[in-house]
Design a protein around this motif. Structure first.
Motif, PDB file in Angstrom:
ATOM      1  N   ARG A  69      -9.468   6.780   5.612  1.00 55.30           N
ATOM      2  CA  ARG A  69      -8.189   7.319   5.103  1.00 55.30           C
ATOM      3  C   ARG A  69      -7.863   6.641   3.772  1.00 55.30           C
ATOM      4  O   ARG A  69      -6.930   5.848   3.644  1.00 55.30           O
ATOM      5  CB  ARG A  69      -7.072   7.064   6.108  1.00 55.30           C
ATOM      6  N   HIS A  70      -8.634   6.949   2.761  1.00 59.33           N
ATOM      7  CA  HIS A  70      -8.550   6.274   1.472  1.00 59.33           C
ATOM      8  C   HIS A  70      -7.208   6.487   0.772  1.00 59.33           C
ATOM      9  O   HIS A  70      -6.695   5.598   0.103  1.00 59.33           O
ATOM     10  CB  HIS A  70      -9.677   6.748   0.559  1.00 59.33           C
ATOM     11  N   GLY A  71      -6.647   7.690   0.911  1.00 57.41           N
ATOM     12  CA  GLY A  71      -5.401   8.009   0.228  1.00 57.41           C
ATOM     13  C   GLY A  71      -4.242   7.163   0.729  1.00 57.41           C
ATOM     14  O   GLY A  71      -3.480   6.592  -0.056  1.00 57.41           O
ATOM     15  N   ARG A  72      -4.100   7.081   2.037  1.00 58.36           N
ATOM     16  CA  ARG A  72      -3.004   6.277   2.583  1.00 58.36           C
ATOM     17  C   ARG A  72      -3.233   4.794   2.304  1.00 58.36           C
ATOM     18  O   ARG A  72      -2.292   4.053   2.018  1.00 58.36           O
ATOM     19  CB  ARG A  72      -2.863   6.517   4.087  1.00 58.36           C
ATOM     20  N   MET A  73      -4.486   4.358   2.401  1.00 60.79           N
ATOM     21  CA  MET A  73      -4.804   2.967   2.077  1.00 60.79           C
ATOM     22  C   MET A  73      -4.332   2.611   0.674  1.00 60.79           C
ATOM     23  O   MET A  73      -3.617   1.614   0.477  1.00 60.79           O
ATOM     24  CB  MET A  73      -6.312   2.737   2.177  1.00 60.79           C
ATOM     25  N   ARG A  74      -4.709   3.416  -0.295  1.00 62.09           N
ATOM     26  CA  ARG A  74      -4.340   3.147  -1.685  1.00 62.09           C
ATOM     27  C   ARG A  74      -2.830   3.165  -1.877  1.00 62.09           C
ATOM     28  O   ARG A  74      -2.261   2.269  -2.516  1.00 62.09           O
ATOM     29  CB  ARG A  74      -5.003   4.179  -2.599  1.00 62.09           C
ATOM     30  N   SER A  75      -2.169   4.155  -1.319  1.00 65.16           N
ATOM     31  CA  SER A  75      -0.727   4.293  -1.492  1.00 65.16           C
ATOM     32  C   SER A  75       0.020   3.120  -0.868  1.00 65.16           C
ATOM     33  O   SER A  75       0.902   2.522  -1.492  1.00 65.16           O
ATOM     34  CB  SER A  75      -0.251   5.610  -0.872  1.00 65.16           C
ATOM     35  N   LEU A  76      -0.348   2.770   0.361  1.00 65.97           N
ATOM     36  CA  LEU A  76       0.385   1.734   1.074  1.00 65.97           C
ATOM     37  C   LEU A  76       0.139   0.351   0.470  1.00 65.97           C
ATOM     38  O   LEU A  76       1.087  -0.410   0.213  1.00 65.97           O
ATOM     39  CB  LEU A  76      -0.018   1.741   2.548  1.00 65.97           C
ATOM     40  N   LEU A  77      -1.122   0.011   0.208  1.00 66.75           N
ATOM     41  CA  LEU A  77      -1.434  -1.329  -0.282  1.00 66.75           C
ATOM     42  C   LEU A  77      -1.030  -1.529  -1.739  1.00 66.75           C
ATOM     43  O   LEU A  77      -0.994  -2.666  -2.219  1.00 66.75           O
ATOM     44  CB  LEU A  77      -2.920  -1.625  -0.103  1.00 66.75           C
ATOM     45  N   SER A  78      -0.716  -0.452  -2.429  1.00 65.03           N
ATOM     46  CA  SER A  78      -0.229  -0.553  -3.804  1.00 65.03           C
ATOM     47  C   SER A  78       1.294  -0.577  -3.875  1.00 65.03           C
ATOM     48  O   SER A  78       1.864  -0.652  -4.958  1.00 65.03           O
ATOM     49  CB  SER A  78      -0.748   0.625  -4.641  1.00 65.03           C
ATOM     50  N   SER A  79       1.936  -0.509  -2.714  1.00 64.44           N
ATOM     51  CA  SER A  79       3.387  -0.364  -2.653  1.00 64.44           C
ATOM     52  C   SER A  79       4.091  -1.722  -2.608  1.00 64.44           C
ATOM     53  O   SER A  79       3.742  -2.595  -1.803  1.00 64.44           O
ATOM     54  CB  SER A  79       3.769   0.451  -1.408  1.00 64.44           C
ATOM     55  N   GLU A  80       5.092  -1.897  -3.447  1.00 64.52           N
ATOM     56  CA  GLU A  80       5.892  -3.114  -3.421  1.00 64.52           C
ATOM     57  C   GLU A  80       6.663  -3.223  -2.111  1.00 64.52           C
ATOM     58  O   GLU A  80       6.861  -4.325  -1.580  1.00 64.52           O
ATOM     59  CB  GLU A  80       6.865  -3.122  -4.601  1.00 64.52           C
ATOM     60  N   GLU A  81       7.076  -2.078  -1.569  1.00 59.70           N
ATOM     61  CA  GLU A  81       7.794  -2.089  -0.301  1.00 59.70           C
ATOM     62  C   GLU A  81       6.916  -2.639   0.820  1.00 59.70           C
ATOM     63  O   GLU A  81       7.383  -3.385   1.692  1.00 59.70           O
ATOM     64  CB  GLU A  81       8.261  -0.673   0.064  1.00 59.70           C
ATOM     65  N   PHE A  82       5.642  -2.282   0.793  1.00 56.98           N
ATOM     66  CA  PHE A  82       4.729  -2.802   1.817  1.00 56.98           C
ATOM     67  C   PHE A  82       4.551  -4.308   1.664  1.00 56.98           C
ATOM     68  O   PHE A  82       4.559  -5.055   2.648  1.00 56.98           O
ATOM     69  CB  PHE A  82       3.375  -2.102   1.730  1.00 56.98           C
ATOM     70  N   ASP A  83       4.405  -4.763   0.440  1.00 48.83           N
ATOM     71  CA  ASP A  83       4.280  -6.202   0.170  1.00 48.83           C
ATOM     72  C   ASP A  83       5.480  -6.957   0.733  1.00 48.83           C
ATOM     73  O   ASP A  83       5.343  -8.008   1.373  1.00 48.83           O
ATOM     74  CB  ASP A  83       4.165  -6.414  -1.342  1.00 48.83           C
ATOM     75  N   LEU A  84       6.670  -6.429   0.513  1.00 50.43           N
ATOM     76  CA  LEU A  84       7.880  -7.066   1.028  1.00 50.43           C
ATOM     77  C   LEU A  84       7.931  -7.027   2.555  1.00 50.43           C
ATOM     78  O   LEU A  84       8.370  -7.995   3.195  1.00 50.43           O
ATOM     79  CB  LEU A  84       9.114  -6.376   0.448  1.00 50.43           C
ATOM     80  N   ALA A  85       7.462  -5.929   3.128  1.00 54.30           N
ATOM     81  CA  ALA A  85       7.447  -5.812   4.591  1.00 54.30           C
ATOM     82  C   ALA A  85       6.494  -6.831   5.210  1.00 54.30           C
ATOM     83  O   ALA A  85       6.792  -7.425   6.251  1.00 54.30           O
ATOM     84  CB  ALA A  85       7.052  -4.398   5.001  1.00 54.30           C
ATOM     85  N   VAL A  86       5.340  -7.043   4.557  1.00 57.21           N
ATOM     86  CA  VAL A  86       4.390  -8.041   5.041  1.00 57.21           C
ATOM     87  C   VAL A  86       5.017  -9.433   4.986  1.00 57.21           C
ATOM     88  O   VAL A  86       4.918 -10.225   5.933  1.00 57.21           O
ATOM     89  CB  VAL A  86       3.092  -8.006   4.215  1.00 57.21           C
ATOM     90  N   ALA A  87       5.677  -9.736   3.879  1.00 58.50           N
ATOM     91  CA  ALA A  87       6.320 -11.041   3.743  1.00 58.50           C
ATOM     92  C   ALA A  87       7.383 -11.256   4.818  1.00 58.50           C
ATOM     93  O   ALA A  87       7.515 -12.353   5.378  1.00 58.50           O
ATOM     94  CB  ALA A  87       6.935 -11.172   2.356  1.00 58.50           C
ATOM     95  N   GLU A  88       8.132 -10.200   5.130  1.00 58.98           N
ATOM     96  CA  GLU A  88       9.166 -10.317   6.163  1.00 58.98           C
ATOM     97  C   GLU A  88       8.549 -10.570   7.532  1.00 58.98           C
ATOM     98  O   GLU A  88       9.011 -11.430   8.296  1.00 58.98           O
ATOM     99  CB  GLU A  88      10.013  -9.037   6.192  1.00 58.98           C
ATOM    100  N   GLU A  89       7.486  -9.805   7.863  1.00 59.47           N
ATOM    101  CA  GLU A  89       6.819 -10.003   9.151  1.00 59.47           C
ATOM    102  C   GLU A  89       6.144 -11.366   9.209  1.00 59.47           C
ATOM    103  O   GLU A  89       6.117 -12.014  10.259  1.00 59.47           O
ATOM    104  CB  GLU A  89       5.794  -8.887   9.386  1.00 59.47           C
ATOM    105  N   TRP A  90       5.608 -11.813   8.093  1.00 58.23           N
ATOM    106  CA  TRP A  90       4.953 -13.125   7.998  1.00 58.23           C
ATOM    107  C   TRP A  90       5.948 -14.236   8.310  1.00 58.23           C
ATOM    108  O   TRP A  90       5.632 -15.193   9.020  1.00 58.23           O
ATOM    109  CB  TRP A  90       4.375 -13.265   6.599  1.00 58.23           C
ATOM    110  N   SER A  91       7.165 -14.110   7.801  1.00 61.80           N
ATOM    111  CA  SER A  91       8.182 -15.141   8.046  1.00 61.80           C
ATOM    112  C   SER A  91       8.556 -15.219   9.509  1.00 61.80           C
ATOM    113  O   SER A  91       8.905 -16.288  10.022  1.00 61.80           O
ATOM    114  CB  SER A  91       9.424 -14.866   7.197  1.00 61.80           C
ATOM    115  N   LYS A  92       8.466 -14.102  10.224  1.00 58.16           N
ATOM    116  CA  LYS A  92       8.802 -14.086  11.644  1.00 58.16           C
ATOM    117  C   LYS A  92       7.766 -14.814  12.486  1.00 58.16           C
ATOM    118  O   LYS A  92       8.033 -15.176  13.637  1.00 58.16           O
ATOM    119  CB  LYS A  92       8.938 -12.642  12.143  1.00 58.16           C
ATOM    120  N   LEU A  93       6.555 -14.991  11.928  1.00 60.71           N
ATOM    121  CA  LEU A  93       5.488 -15.649  12.672  1.00 60.71           C
ATOM    122  C   LEU A  93       5.598 -17.165  12.620  1.00 60.71           C
ATOM    123  O   LEU A  93       4.780 -17.866  13.215  1.00 60.71           O
ATOM    124  CB  LEU A  93       4.119 -15.236  12.112  1.00 60.71           C
TER     125      LEU A  93
END
Length: 315
Positions: free
Chosen positions: A106-130
């Motif tokens: 699923r190359h299209g969704r991969m590119r869109s999601l991993l290039s997204s600033e919103e996704f980066d912020l979501a990862v950071a938020e989930e990371w802090s919960k760990l």
């Protein structure tokens, strides 16, 4: 899911998601589907299931290892929510001792999601919960992006899908980019039709070699198909990708011949378990003869040696 794996290019598998649906010819004889439905019934693999209870499993693995993420699914399937993928990424960020190998069709969704600033912020938020479970996370810092311990790859079974998926991969933020040409169903020319390297100028092509801007590919995995209905791989296809990698100083791993093994050259009609494949090799009309012997007997030597190269990752 296992902290050990028989897959030649990884050490362990981690499946926070199971189930998938077919998107291209490389999916036709999916090993994951066969394995899943052996225990869960015909048609069950088409149901994508999230397993949140598995999300933190790698945090408990102390010994560093290469981890294949979702060997039984595709993490970027439409049925997997963005938030769940962010939680997977957070676990990988909290497990820097491991190398995570992510592979998708699923190359299209991969590119869109991993290039997204919103996704980066979501990862950071989930990371802090760990922090309470991972033990050593600093709440005043966020994980680097792209994660240095995550290798992003796409499946490229033939030229058509290489031309579609590789450009998307090259536009995706990643520390290491790789392709899995397995099952390899046709020849692939890596310089064909891609133009995504700003440093090197290949007319009508793209840079597959070392590039200071991290464009291009770092790793190529090649393998033939195994299991029921397996299609043979022409040795010329595997050799061509090997030679392209050697010329461009890209790491190459030959995973397996699959169910079919080359046994020489022939002419005329053959019947199972042998068949002719590929183009004419000489003026007399000889072609490559393949014999179905099974994965174990076919082995994984290409021209007398085993190719087990991996990307060199900066510390």
């Amino acid at each position: 899911m296992s902290d050990q794996s028989k897959i030649e290019w990884t050490d362990a598998t981690w499946n926070p998601v199971t189930g998938c649906t077919k998107v291209s010819p490389g999916c036709d004889h999916c090993y994951a589907e066969t394995l899943h439905e052996r225990f869960n019934g015909k048609g069950s693999f088409a149901t994508v299931t999230l397993h949140p209870e598995r999300l933190e499993k790698p945090l408990g693995w102390r010994k560093p290892r290469r981890v294949f993420v979702n060997s039984m699914s595709d993490l970027f399937h439409d049925a997997v929510p963005d938030e769940f993928i962010a939680r997977v990424w957070a676990t990988m960020a909290a497990s820097p001792q491991h190398t995570f190998q992510v592979l998708t069709k699923r190359h299209g969704r991969m590119r869109s999601l991993l290039s997204s600033e919103e996704f980066d912020l979501a990862v950071a938020e989930e990371w802090s919960k760990l922090g309470t479970t991972a033990g050593a996370l600093d709440p005043d810092h966020t994980p680097p992006y792209p994660l240095p311990n995550v290798w992003i790859g796409v499946s490229t079974e033939d030229q058509k899908w290489a031309d579609i998926r590789i450009p998307a991969l090259l536009e995706t933020p990643a520390a290491v980019r790789w392709i899995s040409a397995e099952p390899l169903l046709g020849p692939i020319e890596l310089h064909h039709g891609h133009t995504h390297c700003p440093t090197h100028d290949f007319a009508g092509g793209f840079c597959v070699g070392p590039c200071p801007d991290r464009f291009g590919l770092d790793w190529v995995v090649v393998g033939g198909e195994s299991g029921p209905g397996a299609r043979p791989m022409d040795p010329a296809w595997a050799r061509s990708l090997r030679d392209q990698c050697v010329d461009a100083d890209v790491r190459y791993l030959f995973k397996q011949w699959g169910a079919w093994k080359p046994i020489g050259e022939g002419i005329g009609a053959f019947s199972p378990p042998e068949m002719l494949i590929g183009s004419q090799l000489d003026r007399w009309g000889h072609r490559q003869v393949m014999r179905r012997v099974g994965k174990a007997r076919a082995g994984r030597e290409l021209d007398g040696r085993t190719w087990d190269e991996y990307p060199e990752v900066a510390a």
